[in-house]
Motif scaffolding. Structure first.
Motif, mmCIF file in Angstrom:
data_model
loop_
_atom_site.group_PDB
_atom_site.id
_atom_site.type_symbol
_atom_site.label_atom_id
_atom_site.label_comp_id
_atom_site.label_asym_id
_atom_site.label_seq_id
_atom_site.Cartn_x
_atom_site.Cartn_y
_atom_site.Cartn_z
ATOM 1 N N UNK A 191 -3.400 2.975 5.085
ATOM 2 C CA UNK A 191 -3.022 4.328 4.689
ATOM 3 C C UNK A 191 -3.307 4.587 3.212
ATOM 4 N N UNK A 192 -3.136 3.565 2.383
ATOM 5 C CA UNK A 192 -3.283 3.758 0.936
ATOM 6 C C UNK A 192 -4.705 3.520 0.434
ATOM 7 N N UNK A 193 -5.562 2.933 1.260
ATOM 8 C CA UNK A 193 -6.887 2.502 0.811
ATOM 9 C C UNK A 193 -7.876 3.676 0.778
ATOM 10 N N UNK A 194 -8.409 3.952 -0.423
ATOM 11 C CA UNK A 194 -9.386 5.025 -0.624
ATOM 12 C C UNK A 194 -10.586 4.436 -1.367
ATOM 13 N N UNK A 195 -11.566 3.909 -0.639
ATOM 14 C CA UNK A 195 -12.664 3.162 -1.259
ATOM 15 C C UNK A 195 -13.538 3.981 -2.188
ATOM 16 N N UNK A 196 -13.470 5.304 -2.138
ATOM 17 C CA UNK A 196 -14.285 6.120 -3.026
ATOM 18 C C UNK A 196 -13.752 6.127 -4.463
ATOM 19 N N UNK A 197 -12.509 5.682 -4.649
ATOM 20 C CA UNK A 197 -11.942 5.660 -5.987
ATOM 21 C C UNK A 197 -12.545 4.567 -6.849
ATOM 22 N N UNK A 198 -12.106 4.524 -8.101
ATOM 23 C CA UNK A 198 -12.612 3.525 -9.051
ATOM 24 C C UNK A 198 -11.501 2.580 -9.506
ATOM 25 N N UNK A 199 -10.484 3.116 -10.182
ATOM 26 C CA UNK A 199 -9.399 2.283 -10.705
ATOM 27 C C UNK A 199 -8.496 1.824 -9.572
ATOM 28 N N UNK A 200 -7.622 0.872 -9.863
ATOM 29 C CA UNK A 200 -6.682 0.377 -8.853
ATOM 30 C C UNK A 200 -5.788 1.503 -8.352
ATOM 31 N N UNK A 201 -5.364 2.392 -9.259
ATOM 32 C CA UNK A 201 -4.510 3.497 -8.847
ATOM 33 C C UNK A 201 -5.249 4.443 -7.917
ATOM 34 N N UNK A 202 -6.526 4.702 -8.217
ATOM 35 C CA UNK A 202 -7.308 5.613 -7.385
ATOM 36 C C UNK A 202 -7.609 5.019 -6.003
ATOM 37 N N UNK A 203 -7.857 3.725 -5.965
ATOM 38 C CA UNK A 203 -8.244 3.095 -4.701
ATOM 39 C C UNK A 203 -7.048 2.830 -3.801
ATOM 40 N N UNK A 204 -5.907 2.426 -4.412
ATOM 41 C CA UNK A 204 -4.774 1.977 -3.590
ATOM 42 C C UNK A 204 -3.532 2.860 -3.694
ATOM 43 N N UNK A 205 -3.547 3.876 -4.505
ATOM 44 C CA UNK A 205 -2.441 4.819 -4.547
ATOM 45 C C UNK A 205 -1.093 4.166 -4.787
ATOM 46 N N UNK A 206 -0.128 4.466 -3.902
ATOM 47 C CA UNK A 206 1.230 3.936 -4.070
ATOM 48 C C UNK A 206 1.290 2.419 -3.945
ATOM 49 N N UNK A 207 0.286 1.801 -3.324
ATOM 50 C CA UNK A 207 0.268 0.340 -3.158
ATOM 51 C C UNK A 207 -0.518 -0.353 -4.261
ATOM 52 N N UNK A 208 -0.892 0.382 -5.307
ATOM 53 C CA UNK A 208 -1.797 -0.161 -6.321
ATOM 54 C C UNK A 208 -1.213 -1.356 -7.060
#
Length: 545
Positions: free
Chosen positions: A238-255
């Motif tokens: 649910x939290x994984x967004x591979x288009x992001x760059x930083x840990x916060x962008x890629x993993x959101x609340x699970x970063x």
């Protein structure tokens, strides 16, 4: 009479005997994706384990007292800590005298050992690292809390910490190989212990950590998670967004936790790989599981929690499997969280009071190759193996007796298990095996129907088309034909209470009348572990009139 198919199954090669004097091959984890086993001398080995208390293996005298006691409890494998601070009290000067004595005594008692490496971390903290490491915070930096506090936790990002932990561990493994490769008393090694960040904010806030956290997530991790998308835990998916760059962008609340998992796993990978180069025994990590409502940082953030296992698999290929330390009541839930394709099932730590019941579930339902009760050295064995024996001794003796049929039954899908407690959400549980349904409830008195026990458990091993060995206590078991199999009805042909004497099954008594509820149920002993050989029959269902 067993069918030829089942006889050949049970006579297939497997291993459950005292230590071999001349080892042919190293222990390893092998098997199908959904059934991994520990092989010793090329044959499956079932660990009936006990982990010692953390302060129980620091002297040679303790080995002389504890290991003979464990052998009497029918433990066949002891899990013992080996602390970095103990074997390297002074930098570059190693002392293995205590460990060597434990290995020698284990051999005398026909026991195997699993070594627990308390290196940079033990239960998240770093108190088992050498004093000379803990004193030098510049050379061996510590994790920093969100409020700026320096924690008693070595940072995963300290180059010297990694270098010297890796050196100490590989030196340990080299010594174990020189000492033990022929006899193979030592079967496996746990790398570190219940790692993770414990503190405010859920992750290390040191300057180096903050810089990396703001940087791009490594491409190798993103690609691995994308390729393993179907295996990701619901939280990570649910939290994984591979288009992001930083840990916060890629993993959101699970970063925060994903970041710590990556860094702990990379550290452990380096340590484990160096250790395997010295002596390639199976290696694993264990997880401290959260209590209900705990957040990352309140439990060890970044440990091998099931939500993070695909991150560990990406970062630490040297590890053979991942294991839960289960102290919470929902034992079955956590076992299933670790039942992932390719992961061998092993419980290195379990509560001693519920272990006699949960072990049946672990071996029967989860198909674990090993289970270990924590603090096993606190249990005193019986003097005469009587019915007054401690519950864990009764359980391990029973599993020892069943081992030659249980091990192949695990691999072939002919074993099931369940556990029930007075506060279980379901008062009745049913499992299916061999075309039959086995419905279990906690034993009750008759006619008052009051509970005779607060706990009950059983393991079922199928040994023929209609023959089953059922071991356990505290349950009443009913039998029926599985409607998914055919339209027949089922009944009890016979129930024999049996025991293993000199390697042979001996019938102690045949249960009839009240003990089988007039041929309708198996009434297990409420407080003693017993083994029952149950023969069922089927008959054509009468046509409706």
């Amino acid at each position: 009479m067993k069918s030829k198919v089942y006889i050949s199954l049970l006579l297939a090669g497997w291993f459950f005997s005292p230590l071999a004097s001349h080892a042919r091959e190293l222990p390893r984890i092998q098997g199908a994706q959904n059934q991994r086993q520990l092989l010793v001398n090329g044959k499956p080995y079932l660990i009936l384990g006990g982990e010692l208390g953390n302060s129980s293996s620091g002297t040679t005298e303790q080995a002389d007292v504890i290991l003979p006691k464990l052998a009497k409890l029918h433990v066949n494998t002891a899990l013992i800590p080996v602390a970095w601070g103990q074997i390297e009290p002074t930098e570059n000067k190693f002392d293995f005298s205590v460990l060597d004595h434990w290995i020698d005594v284990a051999r005398e008692q026909h026991l195997h050992l699993v070594l627990l490496w308390f290196g940079s971390w033990k239960n998240a903290f770093s108190n088992d690292a050498p004093i000379w490491v803990r004193q030098d915070t510049k050379r061996f930096p510590r994790a920093i809390s969100a409020d700026g506090a320096e924690l008693e936790i070595l940072s995963t990002l300290g180059p010297e910490t990694l270098k010297l932990d890796r050196t100490a561990f590989s030196t340990l493994m080299k010594h174990v190989r020189e000492k033990d490769e022929t006899q193979q008393t030592v079967l496996m090694v746990q790398v570190e212990n219940e790692v993770g960040y414990l503190g405010l904010g859920g992750r290390d806030r040191s300057a180096v950590a903050n810089q990396l956290f703001r940087s791009a997530v490594p491409d190798e991790l993103i690609k691995k998670l994308e390729s393993d998308e179907k295996l990701l835990s619901p939280k990570l998916s649910e939290s994984f967004h591979p288009a992001g760059k930083s840990w916060q962008e890629v993993f959101g609340d699970a970063a925060n936790e994903a970041f710590m998992a990556w860094n702990y796993a990379r550290f452990i990978q380096s340590v484990a790989a160096a250790g395997k180069q010295a002596y390639p025994l199976p290696m694993y990590v264990n997880a401290q599981l959260p209590a209900p409502a705990e957040r990352a940082g309140e439990y060890p953030s970044g440990g091998p929690h099931p939500d993070n296992l695909q991150i560990y698999r990406a970062a630490a290929p040297a590890l053979d499997f991942y294991s839960p330390d289960i102290y919470w009541p929902n034992f079955e839930y956590w076992m299933q969280r670790y039942k992932l394709p390719g992961n061998a099932m092993f419980v290195p730590e379990a509560r001693i009071d519920s272990a006699p019941f949960n072990a049946f579930y672990a071996y029967g339902e989860a198909k674990a190759f090993g289970f270990s009760a924590f603090g096993i050295d606190s249990v005193e064995p019986s003097l005469d193996s009587s019915e007054s024996a401690p519950a864990i001794e009764q359980t391990y003796k029973t599993l020892d007796d069943l081992s030659d049929i249980l091990v192949p039954a695990q691999a072939s899908g002919h074993a099931r298990g369940l556990v029930l407690h007075a506060d279980s959400p379901r008062p009745t549980q049913t499992v299916s095996l061999g075309g039959f349904l086995f419905e279990a409830t906690l034993s009750r008195s008759w006619p008052a129907k009051t509970l005779l026990t607060n706990d009950g458990a059983m393991i079922i091993v199928q040994t023929g088309p209609s023959e089953f060995f059922i071991a356990g206590r505290g349950l009443t078991v009913s039998f029926a034909r599985d409607p998914d199999s055919d339209n027949q009805v089922a009944g009890i042909g016979s129930i024999d209470e049996v025991s293993r004497i000199d390697g042979k099954w001996v019938t102690q008594r045949r249960l009839i009348g009240d003990q089988s509820n007039q041929g309708r149920q198996l009434s297990m002993s409420a407080n003693q572990v017993r083994i029952y050989r149950v023969v069922l029959y089927t008959a054509e269902r009468a046509a409706a009139q």
